[in-house]
Design a protein around this motif. Structure first.
Motif, PDB file in Angstrom:
ATOM      1  N   ARG A 182       0.862  -1.194   0.000  1.00  0.00           N
ATOM      2  CA  ARG A 182       0.000   0.000   0.000  1.00  0.00           C
ATOM      3  C   ARG A 182       0.899   1.245   0.000  1.00  0.00           C
ATOM      4  NH1 ARG A 182      -4.519   2.282  -1.515  1.00  0.00           N
ATOM      5  NH2 ARG A 182      -5.163   3.965  -0.167  1.00  0.00           N
ATOM      6  N   PRO A 184       0.122   4.837  -0.454  1.00  0.00           N
ATOM      7  CA  PRO A 184      -0.792   5.976  -0.672  1.00  0.00           C
ATOM      8  C   PRO A 184      -0.037   7.300  -0.660  1.00  0.00           C
ATOM      9  CG  PRO A 184      -0.874   5.313   1.622  1.00  0.00           C
ATOM     10  CD  PRO A 184       0.108   4.392   0.951  1.00  0.00           C
ATOM     11  N   ASP A 217      -2.828   7.649   5.233  1.00  0.00           N
ATOM     12  CA  ASP A 217      -3.636   7.069   4.159  1.00  0.00           C
ATOM     13  C   ASP A 217      -5.066   7.582   4.323  1.00  0.00           C
ATOM     14  OD1 ASP A 217      -5.119   5.506   2.443  1.00  0.00           O
ATOM     15  OD2 ASP A 217      -4.235   3.590   3.095  1.00  0.00           O
ATOM     16  N   GLU A 219      -7.707   6.410   3.591  1.00  0.00           N
ATOM     17  CA  GLU A 219      -8.670   5.366   3.963  1.00  0.00           C
ATOM     18  C   GLU A 219      -8.906   5.277   5.468  1.00  0.00           C
ATOM     19  OE1 GLU A 219      -7.240   1.742   2.303  1.00  0.00           O
ATOM     20  OE2 GLU A 219      -7.962   2.208   0.284  1.00  0.00           O
ATOM     21  N   ASN A 240     -16.892   8.745  -3.033  1.00  0.00           N
ATOM     22  CA  ASN A 240     -16.458   7.925  -4.168  1.00  0.00           C
ATOM     23  C   ASN A 240     -16.594   8.639  -5.501  1.00  0.00           C
ATOM     24  OD1 ASN A 240     -15.441   5.161  -3.462  1.00  0.00           O
ATOM     25  ND2 ASN A 240     -17.243   5.287  -2.163  1.00  0.00           N
ATOM     26  N   TRP A 243     -13.428  10.888  -5.371  1.00  0.00           N
ATOM     27  CA  TRP A 243     -12.166  10.129  -5.401  1.00  0.00           C
ATOM     28  C   TRP A 243     -12.482   8.705  -4.937  1.00  0.00           C
ATOM     29  CZ3 TRP A 243      -7.086  11.616  -2.310  1.00  0.00           C
ATOM     30  CH2 TRP A 243      -6.016  10.861  -2.829  1.00  0.00           C
ATOM     31  N   GLU A 244     -12.587   7.831  -5.889  1.00  0.00           N
ATOM     32  CA  GLU A 244     -13.012   6.465  -5.579  1.00  0.00           C
ATOM     33  C   GLU A 244     -12.017   5.779  -4.647  1.00  0.00           C
ATOM     34  OE1 GLU A 244     -13.756   4.298  -9.131  1.00  0.00           O
ATOM     35  OE2 GLU A 244     -14.992   2.836  -8.084  1.00  0.00           O
ATOM     36  N   ASP A 246      -9.716   2.822  -3.271  1.00  0.00           N
ATOM     37  CA  ASP A 246      -8.923   1.838  -4.022  1.00  0.00           C
ATOM     38  C   ASP A 246      -9.386   0.426  -3.682  1.00  0.00           C
ATOM     39  OD1 ASP A 246      -7.286   3.912  -5.039  1.00  0.00           O
ATOM     40  OD2 ASP A 246      -6.225   3.961  -3.121  1.00  0.00           O
ATOM     41  N   SER A 247      -9.129  -0.500  -4.597  1.00  0.00           N
ATOM     42  CA  SER A 247      -9.508  -1.882  -4.300  1.00  0.00           C
ATOM     43  C   SER A 247      -8.634  -2.366  -3.135  1.00  0.00           C
ATOM     44  CB  SER A 247      -9.323  -2.775  -5.528  1.00  0.00           C
ATOM     45  OG  SER A 247      -7.970  -2.787  -5.867  1.00  0.00           O
ATOM     46  N   TYR A 249      -9.642  -1.895  -0.069  1.00  0.00           N
ATOM     47  CA  TYR A 249     -10.050  -1.092   1.107  1.00  0.00           C
ATOM     48  C   TYR A 249     -10.730  -1.957   2.160  1.00  0.00           C
ATOM     49  CZ  TYR A 249     -13.155   1.642   4.057  1.00  0.00           C
ATOM     50  OH  TYR A 249     -13.849   2.124   5.138  1.00  0.00           O
TER      51      TYR A 249
END
Ligand code: ADP
Length: 285
Positions: A182, A184, A217, A219, A240, A243-244, A246-247, A249
Protein backbone atom coordinates in the motif's frame (compact mmCIF):
# COMPACT_ATOMS: atom_id res chain seq x y z
CA UNK A 1 -11.03 32.63 34.19
CA UNK A 2 -13.52 33.93 31.59
CA UNK A 3 -11.92 37.37 31.94
CA UNK A 4 -8.47 35.98 31.11
CA UNK A 5 -9.87 34.11 28.11
CA UNK A 6 -11.81 37.19 26.92
CA UNK A 7 -8.61 39.29 27.09
CA UNK A 8 -6.83 36.73 24.89
CA UNK A 9 -9.74 36.67 22.41
CA UNK A 10 -9.70 40.48 22.28
CA UNK A 11 -5.94 40.46 21.59
CA UNK A 12 -6.13 37.82 18.86
CA UNK A 13 -9.14 39.27 17.09
CA UNK A 14 -8.10 42.89 17.73
CA UNK A 15 -11.64 43.67 18.84
CA UNK A 16 -12.69 44.01 22.47
CA UNK A 17 -14.64 41.02 23.74
CA UNK A 18 -16.23 40.46 27.14
CA UNK A 19 -18.12 37.38 28.24
CA UNK A 20 -21.70 38.30 29.06
CA UNK A 21 -23.13 34.79 29.26
CA UNK A 22 -21.86 31.25 29.06
CA UNK A 23 -23.58 27.88 28.69
CA UNK A 24 -22.20 24.41 29.03
CA UNK A 25 -22.29 22.37 25.78
CA UNK A 26 -22.67 18.60 26.11
CA UNK A 27 -21.37 15.94 23.75
CA UNK A 28 -17.64 16.11 24.44
CA UNK A 29 -15.70 13.03 25.51
CA UNK A 30 -12.58 14.60 26.97
CA UNK A 31 -13.07 18.27 27.77
CA UNK A 32 -15.78 20.53 29.16
CA UNK A 33 -17.35 22.52 26.33
CA UNK A 34 -18.93 25.97 26.64
CA UNK A 35 -20.54 28.56 24.44
CA UNK A 36 -19.45 32.01 25.52
CA UNK A 37 -21.48 34.98 24.40
CA UNK A 38 -20.56 38.67 24.22
CA UNK A 39 -21.94 41.58 22.25
CA UNK A 40 -22.69 40.30 18.70
CA UNK A 41 -20.12 37.50 18.99
CA UNK A 42 -20.06 34.00 20.30
CA UNK A 43 -17.32 31.36 20.65
CA UNK A 44 -16.94 27.68 21.48
CA UNK A 45 -14.47 27.01 24.31
CA UNK A 46 -13.08 23.73 25.59
CA UNK A 47 -11.52 23.53 29.06
CA UNK A 48 -9.27 20.95 30.67
CA UNK A 49 -6.68 20.65 33.44
CA UNK A 50 -3.92 23.31 33.36
CA UNK A 51 -1.36 20.77 32.08
CA UNK A 52 -3.21 20.09 28.79
CA UNK A 53 -2.07 23.22 26.89
CA UNK A 54 0.02 21.13 24.47
CA UNK A 55 -3.02 19.03 23.59
CA UNK A 56 -4.96 22.17 22.71
CA UNK A 57 -1.99 23.68 20.82
CA UNK A 58 -1.85 20.53 18.66
CA UNK A 59 -5.61 20.63 18.12
CA UNK A 60 -5.34 24.28 17.01
CA UNK A 61 -2.50 23.41 14.60
CA UNK A 62 -4.58 20.59 13.11
CA UNK A 63 -7.64 22.80 12.73
CA UNK A 64 -5.52 25.53 11.09
CA UNK A 65 -3.98 23.13 8.58
CA UNK A 66 -7.38 21.73 7.71
CA UNK A 67 -8.87 25.23 7.34
CA UNK A 68 -5.94 26.11 5.04
CA UNK A 69 -6.93 23.38 2.56
CA UNK A 70 -10.07 25.40 1.83
CA UNK A 71 -12.04 22.26 1.11
CA UNK A 72 -14.40 21.49 4.00
CA UNK A 73 -15.72 23.65 6.82
CA UNK A 74 -13.66 23.37 10.00
CA UNK A 75 -14.20 25.46 13.16
CA UNK A 76 -11.55 28.20 12.95
CA UNK A 77 -9.30 28.19 16.01
CA UNK A 78 -8.95 31.61 17.68
CA UNK A 79 -6.56 31.10 20.60
CA UNK A 80 -5.49 28.61 23.27
CA UNK A 81 -3.44 28.66 26.46
CA UNK A 82 -3.76 28.43 30.22
CA UNK A 83 -5.45 30.46 32.94
CA UNK A 84 -4.59 29.92 36.61
CA UNK A 85 -7.15 27.09 36.78
CA UNK A 86 -7.49 25.62 33.27
CA UNK A 87 -6.07 25.06 29.86
CA UNK A 88 -8.37 26.13 27.05
CA UNK A 89 -8.95 26.40 23.32
CA UNK A 90 -11.30 28.94 21.75
CA UNK A 91 -12.78 28.51 18.29
CA UNK A 92 -15.52 29.98 16.16
CA UNK A 93 -19.03 29.08 17.31
CA UNK A 94 -21.07 27.14 14.75
CA UNK A 95 -24.80 26.55 14.85
CA UNK A 96 -25.61 22.93 13.94
CA UNK A 97 -28.78 21.37 12.53
CA UNK A 98 -29.80 17.91 11.35
CA UNK A 99 -28.07 17.17 8.07
CA UNK A 100 -29.94 15.83 5.04
CA UNK A 101 -28.66 13.58 2.24
CA UNK A 102 -27.48 16.55 0.23
CA UNK A 103 -25.26 17.82 3.04
CA UNK A 104 -23.82 14.35 3.73
CA UNK A 105 -23.04 13.87 0.04
CA UNK A 106 -21.28 17.22 0.11
CA UNK A 107 -19.39 16.13 3.25
CA UNK A 108 -18.10 13.09 1.35
CA UNK A 109 -17.04 15.15 -1.65
CA UNK A 110 -15.37 17.83 0.44
CA UNK A 111 -13.53 15.30 2.61
CA UNK A 112 -12.16 13.67 -0.56
CA UNK A 113 -11.05 17.12 -1.73
CA UNK A 114 -9.21 17.66 1.57
CA UNK A 115 -7.53 14.27 1.18
CA UNK A 116 -6.34 15.18 -2.30
CA UNK A 117 -4.32 18.18 -1.15
CA UNK A 118 -0.63 17.31 -1.26
CA UNK A 119 0.95 18.65 1.90
CA UNK A 120 3.84 16.40 2.82
CA UNK A 121 6.03 13.68 1.37
CA UNK A 122 6.18 11.90 4.74
CA UNK A 123 3.58 10.22 6.91
CA UNK A 124 3.26 11.36 10.53
CA UNK A 125 3.02 15.01 11.45
CA UNK A 126 4.86 18.00 12.85
CA UNK A 127 4.08 17.18 16.48
CA UNK A 128 2.53 14.37 18.50
CA UNK A 129 -1.11 14.96 19.34
CA UNK A 130 -3.87 12.98 21.06
CA UNK A 131 -6.55 10.49 20.06
CA UNK A 132 -9.20 10.86 22.75
CA UNK A 133 -6.97 11.44 25.77
CA UNK A 134 -4.28 9.01 24.52
CA UNK A 135 -1.01 10.34 23.07
CA UNK A 136 -0.80 9.84 19.30
CA UNK A 137 2.72 9.36 17.96
CA UNK A 138 3.40 11.13 14.66
CA UNK A 139 7.05 10.36 13.95
CA UNK A 140 7.72 11.45 10.37
CA UNK A 141 8.16 8.26 8.32
CA UNK A 142 8.58 7.76 4.56
CA UNK A 143 6.94 4.32 4.47
CA UNK A 144 3.23 3.96 5.28
CA UNK A 145 3.41 0.31 6.40
CA UNK A 146 6.21 1.09 8.88
CA UNK A 147 4.36 4.13 10.15
CA UNK A 148 1.07 2.36 10.74
CA UNK A 149 2.62 -0.81 12.18
CA UNK A 150 4.83 1.05 14.65
CA UNK A 151 3.32 4.46 15.48
CA UNK A 152 -0.27 3.26 15.44
CA UNK A 153 -0.64 -0.46 16.26
CA UNK A 154 2.71 -0.96 18.04
CA UNK A 155 2.27 2.04 20.31
CA UNK A 156 -1.26 1.07 21.38
CA UNK A 157 -0.12 -2.50 22.09
CA UNK A 158 2.65 -1.17 24.29
CA UNK A 159 0.16 1.03 26.18
CA UNK A 160 -2.26 -1.89 26.53
CA UNK A 161 0.34 -3.90 28.41
CA UNK A 162 0.28 -1.30 31.17
CA UNK A 163 -3.50 -1.63 31.31
CA UNK A 164 -3.43 -5.40 31.68
CA UNK A 165 -4.06 -6.12 28.00
CA UNK A 166 -1.96 -8.90 26.54
CA UNK A 167 -2.06 -8.60 22.77
CA UNK A 168 0.64 -10.47 20.89
CA UNK A 169 3.44 -8.37 19.36
CA UNK A 170 3.16 -10.61 16.30
CA UNK A 171 0.29 -8.46 15.01
CA UNK A 172 2.74 -5.57 14.46
CA UNK A 173 4.75 -7.53 11.88
CA UNK A 174 1.59 -8.94 10.29
CA UNK A 175 0.24 -5.41 9.85
CA UNK A 176 3.55 -4.26 8.35
CA UNK A 177 3.43 -7.15 5.88
CA UNK A 178 -0.23 -6.70 4.96
CA UNK A 179 0.29 -3.00 4.25
CA UNK A 180 3.65 -3.46 2.47
CA UNK A 181 2.17 -2.93 -1.02
CA UNK A 182 0.00 0.00 0.00
CA UNK A 183 1.72 3.17 -1.22
CA UNK A 184 -0.79 5.98 -0.67
CA UNK A 185 -0.21 9.68 -1.00
CA UNK A 186 0.23 11.20 2.47
CA UNK A 187 -3.10 13.00 2.89
CA UNK A 188 -4.06 15.36 5.66
CA UNK A 189 -6.51 13.17 7.56
CA UNK A 190 -8.99 14.07 10.29
CA UNK A 191 -7.86 11.03 12.25
CA UNK A 192 -10.89 10.53 14.52
CA UNK A 193 -13.88 10.71 12.20
CA UNK A 194 -16.75 9.09 14.10
CA UNK A 195 -20.25 10.53 13.82
CA UNK A 196 -19.85 12.70 16.95
CA UNK A 197 -17.08 14.60 15.13
CA UNK A 198 -19.08 15.36 11.98
CA UNK A 199 -21.95 17.82 11.81
CA UNK A 200 -23.93 20.07 9.48
CA UNK A 201 -24.52 23.81 10.04
CA UNK A 202 -27.94 25.43 9.85
CA UNK A 203 -26.89 26.57 6.34
CA UNK A 204 -26.38 22.95 5.27
CA UNK A 205 -22.57 23.16 5.31
CA UNK A 206 -20.82 19.98 6.41
CA UNK A 207 -18.30 20.42 9.24
CA UNK A 208 -15.69 18.08 10.70
CA UNK A 209 -14.41 18.87 14.18
CA UNK A 210 -12.30 17.64 17.08
CA UNK A 211 -9.60 16.10 14.85
CA UNK A 212 -6.54 13.96 15.60
CA UNK A 213 -4.84 15.27 12.46
CA UNK A 214 -1.83 13.70 10.74
CA UNK A 215 -0.52 12.85 7.26
CA UNK A 216 -1.76 9.38 6.51
CA UNK A 217 -3.64 7.07 4.16
CA UNK A 218 -6.98 8.72 3.35
CA UNK A 219 -8.67 5.37 3.96
CA UNK A 220 -8.18 5.70 7.74
CA UNK A 221 -10.89 8.38 7.81
CA UNK A 222 -13.38 6.33 5.81
CA UNK A 223 -12.64 3.24 7.91
CA UNK A 224 -13.24 5.19 11.13
CA UNK A 225 -16.67 6.35 9.89
CA UNK A 226 -17.61 2.66 9.81
CA UNK A 227 -16.51 1.74 13.36
CA UNK A 228 -19.78 2.65 15.08
CA UNK A 229 -22.41 1.90 12.47
CA UNK A 230 -21.44 4.12 9.57
CA UNK A 231 -22.42 7.47 8.10
CA UNK A 232 -25.45 7.92 5.78
CA UNK A 233 -25.01 6.25 2.35
CA UNK A 234 -24.96 9.70 0.72
CA UNK A 235 -21.62 10.40 2.41
CA UNK A 236 -19.91 7.40 0.75
CA UNK A 237 -21.56 8.19 -2.59
CA UNK A 238 -20.18 11.73 -2.49
CA UNK A 239 -16.71 10.55 -1.44
CA UNK A 240 -16.46 7.92 -4.17
CA UNK A 241 -17.73 10.32 -6.83
CA UNK A 242 -14.93 12.72 -5.96
CA UNK A 243 -12.17 10.13 -5.40
CA UNK A 244 -13.01 6.47 -5.58
CA UNK A 245 -11.65 4.23 -2.84
CA UNK A 246 -8.92 1.84 -4.02
CA UNK A 247 -9.51 -1.88 -4.30
CA UNK A 248 -8.50 -3.74 -1.15
CA UNK A 249 -10.05 -1.09 1.11
CA UNK A 250 -12.39 -3.68 2.66
CA UNK A 251 -9.40 -5.76 3.79
CA UNK A 252 -7.39 -2.77 5.04
CA UNK A 253 -10.37 -1.31 6.91
CA UNK A 254 -10.12 -3.82 9.73
CA UNK A 255 -6.39 -3.11 10.16
CA UNK A 256 -7.02 0.63 10.32
CA UNK A 257 -9.90 0.26 12.77
CA UNK A 258 -7.90 -2.03 15.06
CA UNK A 259 -6.05 1.15 16.07
CA UNK A 260 -9.26 2.74 17.36
CA UNK A 261 -10.47 -0.39 19.14
CA UNK A 262 -7.10 -0.80 20.88
CA UNK A 263 -7.34 2.86 21.84
CA UNK A 264 -10.83 2.29 23.22
CA UNK A 265 -9.45 -0.62 25.24
CA UNK A 266 -6.74 1.68 26.60
CA UNK A 267 -9.27 4.39 27.43
CA UNK A 268 -12.26 2.39 28.63
CA UNK A 269 -11.16 -1.28 28.98
CA UNK A 270 -14.04 -3.75 29.19
CA UNK A 271 -15.34 -5.49 26.08
CA UNK A 272 -12.99 -3.60 23.75
CA UNK A 273 -10.23 -6.10 24.67
CA UNK A 274 -12.16 -9.07 23.28
CA UNK A 275 -13.24 -7.02 20.24
CA UNK A 276 -9.56 -6.22 19.58
CA UNK A 277 -8.65 -9.91 19.94
CA UNK A 278 -11.34 -10.92 17.43
CA UNK A 279 -10.03 -8.34 14.97
CA UNK A 280 -6.44 -9.50 15.49
CA UNK A 281 -7.47 -13.12 14.74
CA UNK A 282 -9.26 -11.97 11.57
CA UNK A 283 -6.23 -9.98 10.39
CA UNK A 284 -3.83 -12.89 11.13
CA UNK A 285 -6.08 -15.47 9.40
P1 ADP B 1 -14.18 16.81 23.10
O1 ADP B 1 -12.81 17.28 22.68
O2 ADP B 1 -14.39 16.89 24.58
O3 ADP B 1 -14.52 15.43 22.56
P2 ADP B 1 -15.69 18.10 20.96
O4 ADP B 1 -14.69 18.93 20.25
O5 ADP B 1 -16.07 16.79 20.32
O6 ADP B 1 -15.25 17.85 22.47
O7 ADP B 1 -16.99 18.99 21.17
C1 ADP B 1 -18.10 18.53 21.95
C2 ADP B 1 -19.41 18.92 21.30
O8 ADP B 1 -19.51 20.34 21.24
C3 ADP B 1 -19.53 18.47 19.85
O9 ADP B 1 -20.07 17.19 19.76
C4 ADP B 1 -20.45 19.51 19.25
O10 ADP B 1 -21.80 19.19 19.46
C5 ADP B 1 -20.14 20.77 20.05
N1 ADP B 1 -19.17 21.63 19.30
C6 ADP B 1 -17.90 21.32 18.97
N2 ADP B 1 -17.33 22.33 18.29
C7 ADP B 1 -18.26 23.31 18.19
C8 ADP B 1 -18.28 24.61 17.59
N3 ADP B 1 -17.19 25.12 16.99
N4 ADP B 1 -19.43 25.32 17.65
C9 ADP B 1 -20.51 24.83 18.30
N5 ADP B 1 -20.56 23.61 18.89
C10 ADP B 1 -19.46 22.85 18.84
Amino acid sequence: MWTQIAVEISKTTQAKFTVEQYHSVSGGCINQGYQIIGKNRSYFVKLNEPNRVEMFAAEALGLKQMVATNTIRIPKPICWGATDRNSYIVMEWLEFARGDNKSFEKMGRQLAAMHRVKVSSDFGWEVNNTIGATPQINLKTANWADFFAECRIGYQIKLARRKGGNFSNKIIEVVRKKLADRKPQPSLVHGDLWSGNAAVTIDGDPVILDPATYWGDREVDIAMTEVFGGFPAAFYRGYNEEWELDSGYQQRKIIYNLYHILNHFNLFGGGYGSQANRMISQIMA
